[in-house]
Design a protein around this motif. Structure first.
Motif, PDB file in Angstrom:
ATOM      1  N   PHE A  79     -17.771  -6.390  -6.012  1.00 39.11           N
ATOM      2  CA  PHE A  79     -16.430  -6.511  -5.456  1.00 39.11           C
ATOM      3  C   PHE A  79     -15.437  -6.144  -6.538  1.00 39.11           C
ATOM      4  O   PHE A  79     -14.951  -6.973  -7.291  1.00 39.11           O
ATOM      5  CB  PHE A  79     -16.200  -7.939  -4.967  1.00 39.11           C
ATOM      6  N   LEU A  92     -11.061  -1.595  -4.697  1.00 37.04           N
ATOM      7  CA  LEU A  92     -10.622  -1.890  -3.328  1.00 37.04           C
ATOM      8  C   LEU A  92      -9.145  -1.558  -3.151  1.00 37.04           C
ATOM      9  O   LEU A  92      -8.734  -0.984  -2.142  1.00 37.04           O
ATOM     10  CB  LEU A  92     -10.869  -3.368  -3.028  1.00 37.04           C
ATOM     11  N   TYR A 132      -8.742   2.021  -2.883  1.00 34.77           N
ATOM     12  CA  TYR A 132      -9.227   2.500  -1.582  1.00 34.77           C
ATOM     13  C   TYR A 132      -8.189   2.226  -0.505  1.00 34.77           C
ATOM     14  O   TYR A 132      -7.868   3.094   0.309  1.00 34.77           O
ATOM     15  CB  TYR A 132     -10.547   1.812  -1.244  1.00 34.77           C
ATOM     16  N   LEU A 133      -7.648   1.002  -0.536  1.00 35.50           N
ATOM     17  CA  LEU A 133      -6.678   0.659   0.507  1.00 35.50           C
ATOM     18  C   LEU A 133      -5.422   1.513   0.374  1.00 35.50           C
ATOM     19  O   LEU A 133      -4.843   1.924   1.381  1.00 35.50           O
ATOM     20  CB  LEU A 133      -6.329  -0.824   0.428  1.00 35.50           C
ATOM     21  N   VAL A 135      -6.230   4.755   1.847  1.00 35.53           N
ATOM     22  CA  VAL A 135      -6.244   4.690   3.317  1.00 35.53           C
ATOM     23  C   VAL A 135      -4.825   4.715   3.858  1.00 35.53           C
ATOM     24  O   VAL A 135      -4.515   5.435   4.815  1.00 35.53           O
ATOM     25  CB  VAL A 135      -6.978   3.411   3.792  1.00 35.53           C
ATOM     26  N   SER A 136      -3.940   3.943   3.199  1.00 37.65           N
ATOM     27  CA  SER A 136      -2.584   3.921   3.752  1.00 37.65           C
ATOM     28  C   SER A 136      -1.899   5.267   3.563  1.00 37.65           C
ATOM     29  O   SER A 136      -1.113   5.702   4.411  1.00 37.65           O
ATOM     30  CB  SER A 136      -1.767   2.783   3.160  1.00 37.65           C
ATOM     31  N   THR A 144      -3.470   8.175   3.622  1.00 38.95           N
ATOM     32  CA  THR A 144      -4.018   9.028   4.703  1.00 38.95           C
ATOM     33  C   THR A 144      -3.334   8.695   6.021  1.00 38.95           C
ATOM     34  O   THR A 144      -2.998   9.594   6.802  1.00 38.95           O
ATOM     35  CB  THR A 144      -5.530   8.773   4.881  1.00 38.95           C
ATOM     36  N   ASN A 145      -3.139   7.384   6.247  1.00 39.75           N
ATOM     37  CA  ASN A 145      -2.497   6.986   7.491  1.00 39.75           C
ATOM     38  C   ASN A 145      -1.116   7.613   7.614  1.00 39.75           C
ATOM     39  O   ASN A 145      -0.761   8.142   8.664  1.00 39.75           O
ATOM     40  CB  ASN A 145      -2.365   5.469   7.538  1.00 39.75           C
ATOM     41  N   GLU A 146      -0.386   7.547   6.514  1.00 42.75           N
ATOM     42  CA  GLU A 146       0.958   8.134   6.546  1.00 42.75           C
ATOM     43  C   GLU A 146       0.879   9.614   6.879  1.00 42.75           C
ATOM     44  O   GLU A 146       1.619  10.123   7.723  1.00 42.75           O
ATOM     45  CB  GLU A 146       1.644   7.936   5.185  1.00 42.75           C
ATOM     46  N   ILE A 163      -1.487  11.255   8.337  1.00 43.47           N
ATOM     47  CA  ILE A 163      -1.921  11.510   9.717  1.00 43.47           C
ATOM     48  C   ILE A 163      -0.774  11.242  10.682  1.00 43.47           C
ATOM     49  O   ILE A 163      -0.528  12.023  11.621  1.00 43.47           O
ATOM     50  CB  ILE A 163      -3.130  10.613  10.051  1.00 43.47           C
ATOM     51  N   ARG A 164      -0.051  10.154  10.416  1.00 45.10           N
ATOM     52  CA  ARG A 164       1.063   9.835  11.314  1.00 45.10           C
ATOM     53  C   ARG A 164       2.073  10.970  11.326  1.00 45.10           C
ATOM     54  O   ARG A 164       2.537  11.396  12.379  1.00 45.10           O
ATOM     55  CB  ARG A 164       1.733   8.543  10.875  1.00 45.10           C
ATOM     56  N   LEU A 219       0.649  14.006  13.106  1.00 41.50           N
ATOM     57  CA  LEU A 219       0.597  13.832  14.562  1.00 41.50           C
ATOM     58  C   LEU A 219       1.988  13.889  15.168  1.00 41.50           C
ATOM     59  O   LEU A 219       2.188  14.452  16.246  1.00 41.50           O
ATOM     60  CB  LEU A 219      -0.084  12.511  14.909  1.00 41.50           C
ATOM     61  N   ASP A 220       2.945  13.288  14.446  1.00 45.83           N
ATOM     62  CA  ASP A 220       4.319  13.347  14.957  1.00 45.83           C
ATOM     63  C   ASP A 220       4.793  14.789  15.056  1.00 45.83           C
ATOM     64  O   ASP A 220       5.406  15.197  16.040  1.00 45.83           O
ATOM     65  CB  ASP A 220       5.252  12.553  14.048  1.00 45.83           C
ATOM     66  N   PHE A 256       2.936  17.368  15.347  1.00 49.82           N
ATOM     67  CA  PHE A 256       2.196  18.003  16.444  1.00 49.82           C
ATOM     68  C   PHE A 256       2.846  17.683  17.789  1.00 49.82           C
ATOM     69  O   PHE A 256       3.081  18.579  18.605  1.00 49.82           O
ATOM     70  CB  PHE A 256       0.756  17.489  16.406  1.00 49.82           C
TER      71      PHE A 256
END
Lengths: 289, 509
Positions: free
Chosen positions: A39, A44, A47-48, A51-52, A54-56, A58-59, A62-63, A65
Motif C-alpha cells: 500500500f 495511490l 494514481y488517483l 485518474v482525475s 484523465t477524467n477531466e 475525457i469530460r 466528450l463535451d 464532441f
C-alpha cells in the motif's frame, strides 16, 4: 532501519534482548514492505491524480464532441429550413409584383414592401421537367397476368390539346377526329397473339403447377376402401394412343431427306384485315363515308 | 374476338381477387377492423390466395396475413392452425423477392408472440428456407429474414440453438457487413437475440467474427444502428470474463464513451449497459474502464438523463466500487457520490432508488475515508428515511438497510453520525452507538463535542437490554467520561439531586 540493526548487534549477547530486537526488526521490515509494495500511499495518490486528470480530459473531449454534434444538427436544421423557405417562395412566385401592378406583398399604402416580397424576388423559378410518358409494355400475352392494366381500357397519357378553334366547313366534330387520331394502336389478332400462344400457355401452366404444388403424394380420398383391390387399367387407357399404322405409311409416305429445312412448315390461315377494322375507321368496304 | 372475351372473364376474376387482397391488407392495418375480419373467416379465405397464379396477389395475401398475425397471438395461432406456414415455407424458396419478403414478414409476425408459436414456425421447417433466403441478393429480403430469425431466437435458448444450428450466424455476420443501414441494424439485433441466452451461444457468435464488425459500427451516425450494435455487444459481454475481454480487445474504449453523450436515450442506455456488463466481471476490467475515463463519462451521463436510462449507469458505478477500495476511491474522486445522492433523492421509482442505495453502500463500505465521502453528501439521512418509509418496497428497504449498515460500520465522521442518535430505529442505532464507542476513547475533542451537542444525554436515554451489545457500547462510551458527568446526563438525575437535598441534614451548630 539502520539504528535498529545496530541495536540488534549491540544486544547480541543476551538471548532475551536479542529476541526483542529481532521482533523490532521484523516489525520495522513489515511496515516498510507494506508501505513500499502493498500500500504505497504516494503511488495511490499519483494514481488517483492521474485518474482525475484523465477524467477531466475525457469530460472535455466528450463535451467538445457533443458540442460538435449539436452544431452539425443546428446547421442541418438551418439548411432544411432555408430549403423549405425557398420552396415555398418558388410556389408563391406568382404573387410577385410586376412593373404595372404591385403584388399583395407590395402594398402601395405601406412605406416598404413586405420582406416576403424580397424573398420572392430573390428566388429563381425553375421550370420543372415534363413528366416522362411511360412506354407501354409490349402487348405480349405472357405478361398480361401481373399487369392487368394493359388489357383494360386504354388510358390517354397525353390529353388532346384544347381550345382549338372550330374550322369552318363540313368537317367532323373535333373530339371525334382527335379520338380517332390519339387512339392507342390496336394490333390485329394475328399480330397480338402469336401461334405458339397455346403451347406457351400450357408450358407456363405446367411450371406453375410444379411450383405451387404442396404435396407430391396424390390425394386419395377413399384409400381404405380400395386398399386391397388391385387396380385394373382399362384397355382403352392402357393401350398406346396414336393413329393406326394401317395405310398411313404406304399411302401418305414422306421422305424426310428431301426436306429443305429441319422444321416443318406451319399452315396458317390468313386473317381478314377488313373484319378487324370493322366499325373503327371511316371507310366501309373501301368506300369513304 | 372470342379469345378476347374469354380473356376478359379471367381479367375480371383476377381484378376481383386483387381488389379483395388489397382491401384486406389495408383493413388489417387498423386494429378496430381486426375482430370483424377474424369473424368473417379471413384467414381461410386468404389461404388459397397464397397459391394464386398471380404473384402480386400472392404477395398481398401474405402481407395481409402478416399484418393480421402481427396484431395478436390469437390470430397468429389461427395462422398456424390453418396450416398456412408449410405453404409459405414451401413456396418461399422459389418465389421472387417480394414474396420472400412478405413470407418472412408472416413468419416474423407469427414467431414473435410466444415460444410455442415460434416453435411452430421452426417445426414447419422454416429455418432452412430462411437460411436459403438469407443468401439472397436483395437486401430487403435479407432484412426481413434477419428480423424473422431474431424474433424466433428471442424467446429461449432452445429456439436460439435451433437458429444457430441452421447455420445462420455466419450469414448474419455477413449481413452486418452490408452497406444498408437498416439491414445492419436488424442483423445486429438478431445476433444480440441469439447470444443473449447462454455463454455457448454467445461464443458461437464470437467465433463467427462478429465482434470486430460490431465494434466498427459504434461510430455510425445512425442512432438505431448504434443502439442495436451496443445491445449486441452487451449481450455478448454479459456472460463471462473471457467474452467481456474479447469485447474489450476490439478496442471499444474510449469510442463507446461518445455514445454516452448521444442525443438518443436508447443509445445512452445501451452504452451504459455495455459498460456495466464489462465492469461487473473483474477488478481488472473495471480498472481498465476507470483508466479510460469511463467513470467520469458515466457520471456525466447519469446527470444528463432521467429514469430508467440512468439505471445501468448507477449499477455500473456500484459494480466498479464493489471490486476494490482503490476503484471505489476512483469513483469518489470522479464526483460520483453527489450524483448518486441526487439520484437517490430525486428519482420517483423505487427500483432506481434501490440501485442508487446499493451503489452508495458499495462505495462507502471500504474504509473510513470512503464512508466519510458518502456521509458528507448527506446521503445517510435520505437512506434512513427511505428505509423507514412505509411506501418503499421491500427490496428498497433491505437495500437501504444494507447500505446504511455498510457505511456506518466504517464511518468515523461523527457529525454525520449524530443525527442518527435521535431518529434511528434500534437495529441501526446499535451500529451508530458502536461507532461512537470506538471513536470517542481516542479523541478528546470529539468527546467534548459529544457532550456539548447533547449526544451523551441522548445515549443515556437509550433503553438497552442489560448484557446486550448495545449496552456494552453504551458502557464503553460512559467509561470515557467522568462519572459525575454521566450521572448528570442520566434521566432522573434532577430527582435524585432533589432527593439528596431532601435527605441532606445541614450540620447544626
Amino acid at each position: 532501519m539502520q539504528d535498529c540493526v545496530s541495536n540488534q548487534k549491540s544486544l547480541q549477547p543476551g538471548g532475551e534482548v536479542a529476541g526483542k530486537g529481532l521482533g523490532n526488526i521484523q516489525r520495522r521490515w513489515r511496515g516498510y514492505k507494506i508501505r513500499k509494495y502493498c500500500f504505497n500511499y504516494y503511488y495511490l495518490k499519483n494514481y488517483l491524480r492521474a485518474v482525475s486528470e484523465t477524467n477531466e480530459a475525457i469530460r472535455e473531449a466528450l463535451d467538445e464532441f457533443a458540442e460538435m454534434k449539436a452544431r452539425e444538427k443546428k446547421k442541418a436544421d438551418l439548411e432544411r429550413e432555408e430549403k423549405e423557405r425557398t420552396d415555398r417562395a418558388r410556389k408563391m412566385h406568382y404573387l410577385l409584383s410586376t412593373k404595372q401592378i404591385p403584388g399583395i406583398y407590395n402594398s402601395p399604402f405601406r412605406k416598404e414592401p413586405d420582406p416576403w416580397e424580397m424573398e420572392l424576388r430573390k428566388v429563381r423559378l425553375v421550370r420543372e421537367p415534363r413528366p416522362q410518358v411511360k412506354q407501354t409494355c409490349s402487348a405480349c400475352p405472357e405478361d398480361w397476368l401481373p399487369c392487368p392494366r394493359h388489357h383494360s381500357l386504354p388510358q390517354a397519357e397525353i390529353l388532346p390539346p384544347i381550345n382549338r378553334k372550330k374550322c369552318q366547313g363540313p368537317f367532323r366534330q373535333v373530339e371525334e377526329v382527335l379520338a380517332q387520331r390519339y387512339k392507342p394502336m390496336e394490333l390485329t389478332l394475328r399480330a397480338s397473339e402469336p401461334f405458339t400462344d397455346f403451347k406457351e400457355e400450357r408450358e407456363e401452366l405446367r411450371r406453375q403447377e410444379c411450383a405451387c404444388n404442396i404435396s407430391d403424394s396424390m390425394f386419395l380420398p377413399f384409400s381404405n376402401y380400395h386398399k386391397n383391390k388391385k387396380y385394373l387399367p382399362l384397355i382403352h387407357s392402357s393401350s398406346k394412343y396414336g393413329p393406326a399404322s394401317y395405310g398411313y405409311q404406304s399411302f401418305r409416305d414422306e421422305n424426310p431427306r428431301k426436306w429443305i429445312c429441319s422444321k416443318d412448315f406451319q399452315s396458317v390461315l390468313p386473317s381478314f384485315e377488313l373484319f378487324s377494322k370493322f366499325g373503327k375507321s371511316y371507310s366501309k368496304a373501301g368506300q369513304i363515308i | 374476338m372470342s379469345q378476347r372475351r374469354v380473356l376478359h372473364v379471367f381479367e375480371q376474376y383476377q381484378n376481383a381477387r386483387t381488389q379483395f387482397v388489397q382491401m384486406v391488407a389495408e383493413l388489417a392495418t387498423r386494429s378496430q377492423n381486426i375482430e370483424t375480419l377474424q369473424n368473417a373467416g379471413v384467414i381461410s379465405l386468404l389461404r388459397p390466395l397464397l397459391l394464386d397464379v398471380v404473384p402480386t396477389i400472392q404477395q398481398t395475401a401474405a402481407l395481409a396475413l402478416g399484418r393480421l398475425a402481427n396484431y395478436n397471438d390469437d390470430l397468429a395461432e389461427a395462422v398456424v392452425k390453418g396450416d398456412i406456414l408449410p405453404q409459405l415455407v414451401y413456396s418461399m424458396a422459389e418465389q421472387n423477392r417480394f414474396y420472400k419478403k412478405a413470407a418472412a414478414f408472416v413468419l416474423r409476425a407469427v414467431g414473435k408472440h410466444s415460444p410455442q408459436l415460434a416453435q411452430a414456425v421452426v417445426d414447419c421447417g422454416a429455418l432452412d428456407t430462411l437460411v436459403i433466403c438469407l443468401e439472397d441478393f436483395d437486401p430487403g429480403v435479407k432484412e426481413a429474414v434477419s428480423g424473422a430469425l431474431g424474433f424466433i431466437a428471442r424467446h429461449n435458448a432452445e429456439l436460439s440453438q435451433a437458429v444457430v444450428d441452421a447455420g445462420t450466424v455466419p450469414l448474419l455476420v455477413l449481413c452486418i457487413q452490408e452497406p444498408e443501414i437498416a439491414l445492419k441494424g436488424v442483423a445486429a439485433s438478431a445476433l444480440s437475440d441469439i447470444s443473449k441466452h447462454s455463454p455457448e451461444l454467445a461464443q458461437t457468435v464470437v467465433d463467427a467474427g462478429a465482434i470486430a464488425h460490431l465494434a466498427q459500427m459504434i461510430l455510425n451516425p445512425d442512432a438505431n444502428l448504434k443502439h442495436q450494435v451496443l445491445m449486441a455487444l452487451s449481450q455478448i459481454a454479459k456472460h463471462s470474463v473471457d467474452l467481456a475481454e474479447m469485447v474489450v480487445e476490439a478496442e471499444i474504449f474510449p469510442v463507446v464513451l461518445t455514445c454516452l453523450k448521444d442525443e438518443s436515450d436508447h443509445v445512452k442506455k445501451n452504452a451504459s449497459t455495455l459498460i456495466r456488463e464489462i465492469a461487473k466481471h473483474t477488478p481488472e476490467l473495471s480498472q481498465l474502464i476507470v483508466n479510460a475515463g469511463g467513470v467520469a463519462a458515466m457520471i456525466d451521463c447519469i446527470g444528463s438523463c432521467r429514469g430508467n436510462i440512468r439505471l445501468p449507469g448507477i449499477m455500473m458505478l456500484g459494480y466498479v466500487a464493489a471490486h476494490s477500495e482503490n476503484l471505489a476511491m476512483a469513483v469518489i474522486i470522479s464526483k460520483g457520490v453527489p450524483q448518486l445522492s441526487i439520484c437517490l433523492s430525486e428519482e420517483p421509482e423505487d427500483h432506481i432508488k434501490a440501485a442508487a442505495a446499493w451503489a452508495l453502500g458499495q462505495i462507502g463500505r471500504h474504509t473510513p475515508e470512503h464512508a466519510k465521502a458518502v456521509a458528507v453528501t448527506n446521503a445517510l439521512p435520505v437512506l434512513l428515511s427511505l428505509y423507514m418509509s412505509a411506501g418503499s418496497t421491500e427490496d428498497l428497504q433491505t437495500k437501504c438497510k444494507k447500505a446504511i449498515k455498510n457505511i456506518l460500520q466504517k464511518c468515523t465522521y461523527l457529525p454525520a453520525l449524530e443525527p442518527f442518535l435521535y431518529d434511528a430505529p434500534p437495529n441501526i442505532l446499535k451500529h451508530v452507538v458502536g461507532q461512537f464507542s470506538k471513536v470517542l476513547p481516542h479523541d478528546s475533542k470529539a468527546r467534548q463535542l459529544f457532550v456539548t451537542s447533547g449526544g451523551l444525554k441522548k445515549v443515556q436515554e437509550i433503553k438497552a437490554e442489560p448484557g446486550s451489545i448495545l449496552q456494552e457500547y453504551i458502557n464503553s462510551i460512559n467509561n470515557c467520561y467522568p462519572e459525575e458527568i454521566v450521572r448528570y446526563y442520566s434521566p432522573g438525575y434532577s430527582d435524585t439531586l432533589l432527593q439528596r437535598v431532601e435527605n441532606y441534614q445541614p450540620p447544626t451548630k
